[in-house]
Every structure is written in structure tokens, then in C-alpha cells.
Design an enzyme around this catalytic site. Sequence first.
Site, PDB file in Angstrom:
ATOM      1  N   ASN A   1     -86.610 -48.020 -94.070  1.00  0.00           N
ATOM      2  CA  ASN A   1     -87.756 -47.112 -94.001  1.00  0.00           C
ATOM      3  C   ASN A   1     -88.991 -47.896 -94.441  1.00  0.00           C
ATOM      4  OD1 ASN A   1     -89.213 -44.762 -93.701  1.00  0.00           O
ATOM      5  ND2 ASN A   1     -88.729 -44.009 -95.754  1.00  0.00           N
TER       6      ASN A   1
ATOM      7  N   GLU B   1     -88.880 -46.295 -89.022  1.00  0.00           N
ATOM      8  CA  GLU B   1     -87.498 -46.565 -89.428  1.00  0.00           C
ATOM      9  C   GLU B   1     -86.871 -47.582 -88.483  1.00  0.00           C
ATOM     10  OE1 GLU B   1     -85.435 -43.205 -91.883  1.00  0.00           O
ATOM     11  OE2 GLU B   1     -85.838 -42.461 -89.860  1.00  0.00           O
TER      12      GLU B   1
ATOM     13  N   THR C   1     -80.920 -47.712 -91.711  1.00  0.00           N
ATOM     14  CA  THR C   1     -82.276 -48.088 -91.321  1.00  0.00           C
ATOM     15  C   THR C   1     -83.090 -48.510 -92.531  1.00  0.00           C
ATOM     16  OG1 THR C   1     -83.058 -45.793 -91.527  1.00  0.00           O
ATOM     17  CG2 THR C   1     -82.298 -46.525 -89.345  1.00  0.00           C
TER      18      THR C   1
END
Length: 315
Positions: free
Chosen positions: A213, A261, A211
Site C-alpha cells: 500500500n 496498491e 500488496t
Amino acid sequence: MKIIPLSYPIDLHSSPMYVGKQVVAIGDFDGVHLGHQEVIGRAIQTAKRLDLPASVMTFHPHPRSVMGQHKYEHLLTPIHRKMEILASLGVNHVYIVTFDDSLMHLSPQQFVDDVLELLGVESIVCGFDFTFGYQGCGNPDTLCELSHGKFSVEVVRPYIMHGEKVSSTSIREALQQGDIDEVSKLLGRCYSISGKVVDGHKRGRTIGFPTANIEPHELYVVPKNGVYAIKAHVNGKYYKGVMNIGVKPTFETGELKTTFEAHLFDFSDDIYGETVRVELVSFLRPERKFASIEELVEQIKQDAETSKDRLSTIL
């Protein structure tokens, strides 16, 4: 589009600015929603008819936040995003007026004399609920009276959808309820959040779902915690994906901080430090705590498939 910062008292010689006959749409315009677009579009039409520049006058920070309503420190369209949208609408100039104690205490007459007339406006376009002057005691009728024929005033009626007026307040409420479909209808586009990709705990990589962030650049109105189908703008390209907004209750304990995220489909570039703009297309589910990492991974797989299906039908 030329962006012109102003502060009161206005010094016409302190910085380059446009002064002269022009049509000005005036308002806070947080969200630049369909109602705001109606006001701004009317100003652009009038400017074309009169062969004059079309300008927008907006205020920063949000007037209500300066007056102590702290929730308005979080915006639907922070100032940089607002400028992008206004440019896309075809505005020639934008005056960003610093809303501070000195401006807040101007009487309606002082605002007309020391701000509007000073800029040489030919016509003002405002919404039906526009207020100005100390404690908002001025309204469109007041503006007409105080103009004394030096400029015209055009008042735009409320933009009605589903029998209700479109407003920034209704958009804020819809975001907090996770009603992204309603938000998109009222805005006339997807709600978006921009920010820099920063280091996280990198747990996503260990479970097969890396992911990004995202740390927002500015204070946005944060939507309801949950999982969303998204489009992400990365280095000039669109990518589809899924994003969790929330506090990651499966992992985190103690003080909980909202995080953003995003997992992008078919994407493997290193974008740490890059700016990403995420558009929320559809709300998938509320955030919740899982009993195990395995249960979380299975749910993420389902979320990704649901997001792909939802995006394929919407986009």
C-alpha cells in the site's frame, strides 16, 4: 549537480550559490517532457560550446497554483523527482526559485535586473511559450529586448509529435484518460509515482495476492482509476507487477480515498516503511466493483497474467 534554492529578494550572501557566467534554461518544466528536454539539451549544448556551466532555473510551487489554479498543486514531477531527472540530463546547477506573491508581482524588467542579471548569466534558453513578470506579460521577445545585450536569448521552437506540440497539459489529459502509452511517448519515459509503503487492511494476503500500500510522498497528478502493469524500484532493484489505483469499490463504502496498491511478482520481502517508486508501463482495465470476493480474485489472477504478458513484450 548542485541544487540552489532562491527566494526574492535574492541575497547573494545568504547561502552558497553559483554566480557568474553560465547558460541557463528557464521554465517551470513540470514533467521534464520531450519538449522540456529539448530546451534543457540546447542549454547544455550551448554551455559546452562556450565552456560554461549549464544551469536550470525552475519555480516552486507551480506558478499556476499560486495564482489560484489549484489543480496545479498536483504535479507530474514533484520537486524531488524533477531534480533526479535534471541530474540525469547532465545539468550542473539548478536554481529552485520560490514562486510567491513577491516574485509574482515583479515586472519583466525587475525580473531581468534583480534575478537574471544578478546571477551573471551569459545566455538564456527558453521555450517559445515562456512567460514571466506580473500576469505573464513578458515573453521571449520581451526578454530579448530587456537584455540590452547583457546576455543572449535562445528560443526553442515547440516539440511536435503526431502533429501536436508536446505539453504538460496534454500529458495531464492523457493520464486522466488512462492513455499510458501516449504519456510514455510524450515524457520519453514511464510516468512514475514514489511513496512510502504503509499499513493497509492486508486483505490482499487473505486472498493470495499480498500488496504494498503506497502512500505518495507528494501531490502527484493521479492517473485514471484502474489496473496497471508496472515496474517497481525497491531497494535498488526492479520488480515487475500490477497495481490498482482507485477506491476499492468492492470493499469500501462511505468516503472514498484514492489508494495505490501494488502486487509485485516473485517478491516476498517485508518493505513496510520503505520508499518505492512505481513506473506505470501499461493500462490494463478500469477499476470496477465485483459482486463477490471470488469474482475479484479471479479477475486479479487474470490481471496478473495480462500484466506479465504485456511487460514481456514491452520490456
